[in-house]
Design a protein around this motif. Structure first.
Motif, PDB file in Angstrom:
ATOM      1  N   ARG A  34      14.399   6.757  -6.028  1.00 18.42           N
ATOM      2  CA  ARG A  34      15.409   6.861  -4.935  1.00 18.42           C
ATOM      3  C   ARG A  34      15.177   6.895  -3.744  1.00 18.42           C
ATOM      4  N   GLU A  35      13.858   7.890  -2.991  1.00 19.98           N
ATOM      5  CA  GLU A  35      13.335   8.317  -1.928  1.00 19.98           C
ATOM      6  C   GLU A  35      12.831   6.834  -1.199  1.00 19.98           C
ATOM      7  N   LEU A  36      11.869   6.384  -2.442  1.00 24.08           N
ATOM      8  CA  LEU A  36      10.815   5.699  -2.105  1.00 24.08           C
ATOM      9  C   LEU A  36      10.973   4.884  -0.903  1.00 24.08           C
TER      10      LEU A  36
ATOM     11  N   LEU B 257       3.004  10.729   3.115  1.00 28.52           N
ATOM     12  CA  LEU B 257       4.302   9.760   2.607  1.00 28.52           C
ATOM     13  C   LEU B 257       5.249  11.009   1.861  1.00 28.52           C
ATOM     14  N   HIS B 258       4.495  11.517   0.955  1.00 29.37           N
ATOM     15  CA  HIS B 258       5.251  12.760   0.189  1.00 29.37           C
ATOM     16  C   HIS B 258       5.912  13.931   0.924  1.00 29.37           C
ATOM     17  N   ARG B 259       5.270  13.725   2.338  1.00 25.77           N
ATOM     18  CA  ARG B 259       6.587  14.689   3.659  1.00 25.77           C
ATOM     19  C   ARG B 259       5.178  16.296   2.823  1.00 25.77           C
ATOM     20  N   PRO B 260       4.033  15.994   2.733  1.00 28.25           N
ATOM     21  CA  PRO B 260       3.213  17.349   2.554  1.00 28.25           C
ATOM     22  C   PRO B 260       3.286  18.216   3.265  1.00 28.25           C
ATOM     23  N   LYS B 261       3.933  20.111   3.488  1.00 32.37           N
ATOM     24  CA  LYS B 261       3.682  20.711   4.588  1.00 32.37           C
ATOM     25  C   LYS B 261       2.210  21.192   4.973  1.00 32.37           C
TER      26      LYS B 261
ATOM     27  N   ASN C 122       0.953  -1.761  -0.209  1.00 30.78           N
ATOM     28  CA  ASN C 122      -0.210  -0.122  -0.491  1.00 30.78           C
ATOM     29  C   ASN C 122       1.227   1.737   0.285  1.00 30.78           C
ATOM     30  N   LEU C 123       1.848   1.504   0.689  1.00 32.18           N
ATOM     31  CA  LEU C 123       2.471   2.545   1.054  1.00 32.18           C
ATOM     32  C   LEU C 123       3.539   2.651  -0.282  1.00 32.18           C
TER      33      LEU C 123
ATOM     34  N   ASP D 211      10.192   2.729   5.082  1.00 32.76           N
ATOM     35  CA  ASP D 211      10.743   2.832   6.522  1.00 32.76           C
ATOM     36  C   ASP D 211      10.771   3.724   7.371  1.00 32.76           C
ATOM     37  N   TRP D 212      10.517   4.551   7.027  1.00 31.18           N
ATOM     38  CA  TRP D 212       9.904   6.009   7.862  1.00 31.18           C
ATOM     39  C   TRP D 212       8.475   5.868   8.246  1.00 31.18           C
ATOM     40  N   ALA D 213       7.487   4.940   7.294  1.00 30.69           N
ATOM     41  CA  ALA D 213       6.614   5.498   7.765  1.00 30.69           C
ATOM     42  C   ALA D 213       6.068   4.715   8.050  1.00 30.69           C
ATOM     43  N   LEU D 214       6.560   2.712   8.366  1.00 33.82           N
ATOM     44  CA  LEU D 214       6.553   1.493   9.064  1.00 33.82           C
ATOM     45  C   LEU D 214       6.764   2.071  10.356  1.00 33.82           C
TER      46      LEU D 214
END
Length: 322
Positions: free
Chosen positions: A112-114, A153-157, A99-100, A119-122
């Motif tokens: 390259r960032e995914l 996940l896309h780190r929105p502001k 899903n992520l 890993d951060w989200a988990l």
């Protein structure tokens, strides 16, 4: 590019018509940078329409929305927004990690960032040990956490939260808000819609109340209380037997040559006495003494401070329900 002095969100004279129905009727407010704002309103007030307009799912009839000083349809503005919808937007037949991956690609997270983001989200959701499990078998609270992670996940502001804790237990609610607090501490601006007034009061810096398509209140909880119901306390006292007549309570009024007056509380035939007291430290004692002087014993007492619930009822005449 972000304007240095602009708010995170600026909404001016926003209107939306569906045929003859005007769902938004000149809505105006701002979301400051790093602020957590609770956006409240009774059913049919226009909250969902506004969230849909912010998320690009409906086009306003009139008005403007700016993201960090730029029109919402400009390059990069949409990417600055993250939506966490009320209805779970997940694939039940995929694992947490799958899903992520899917939502990371939807949001344009660079390849390259995914992996690093996932890993951060988990870790952030506390679901690292459930990364390979199908989301369809998760509890409601776990699904909400995955739903939240997919939306940011896309780190929105700017994060738009539409009822992020609906249908979850208190422990899961607390976990979700701990996760949101972390994002807020890192600088994200949050717009929260909720039916839980306690969440709005405890978790937000400011509150905006919408009713019949218009903003009817905007301020901190203290500002809203002062401008509506005031800071007086509601005192409820239950006595040992029904009153034979209202109780006379002497009151000292400060000022030039302090004045004394008497007010009457309670109703004959009832055991419950209700009154409002401006200063509990000064006036509660004389009130209780007057009850006893009239021959009654206090069997129970409640002192209720004004809350967002009272403000909401005062402004809209409605309970806030799912």
């Amino acid at each position: 590019m972000i304007h240095a002095e602009s708010p995170a969100l600026e909404i001016v004279n926003l209107r939306k018509k569906y045929g003859r129905l005007e769902a938004l009727r000149g809505v105006e407010f701002e979301l400051s940078r790093g602020e957590c704002l609770a956006f409240l309103g009774p059913n049919g007030a226009g909250k969902t329409t506004l969230i849909r307009a912010l998320a690009g799912r409906t086009r306003p009839t009139a008005g403007t929305i700016k993201v960090f000083g730029h029109p919402i349809d400009s390059i990069g503005a949409r990417q600055a927004l993250g939506l966490v919808p009320q209805d779970l937007a997940l694939y039940g037949d995929l694992t947490t990690r799958e899903n992520l991956v899917a939502f990371g690609k939807f949001h344009g997270v660079p390849r390259r960032e995914l992996k690093k983001r996932i890993d951060w989200a988990l870790q952030w959701t506390g679901l690292a040990d459930r990364a390979k499990d199908l989301v369809g078998g998760f509890s409601g609270g776990m699904k909400r956490r995955v739903n939240l992670a997919c939306g940011v996940l896309h780190r929105p502001k700017i994060i738009l939260l539409d009822e992020p804790t609906v249908g979850v237990d208190p422990q899961s609610r607390e976990r979700i808000f701990t996760m949101l607090d972390q994002l807020n501490d890192e600088g994200a601006s949050i717009l929260l819609t909720t039916h839980h007034l306690d969440e709005a009061e405890q978790r937000s810096d400011r509150i905006v109340i919408l009713d019949q398509g218009r903003v009817i209140a905007d301020g901190t909880i203290d500002e809203l209380v002062l401008s509506t119901v005031g800071h007086s306390r509601l005192v409820r006292v239950r006595v040992d037997r029904p009153l034979t007549a209202p109780v006379a309570v002497p009151l000292t009024v400060p000022g030039n040559g302090e004045q004394r007056r008497t007010y009457h509380v309670g109703q004959a035939g009832r055991e419950l006495i209700e009154t409002r007291i401006d200063d509990v430290t000064v006036h509660l004692g004389p009130f209780l003494q007057a009850v006893q002087n009239n021959g009654y014993q206090v069997s129970d007492m409640e002192v209720q401070a004004p809350s967002l619930h009272h403000v909401f009822l005062h402004l809209t005449g409605n309970e806030l329900r799912d």
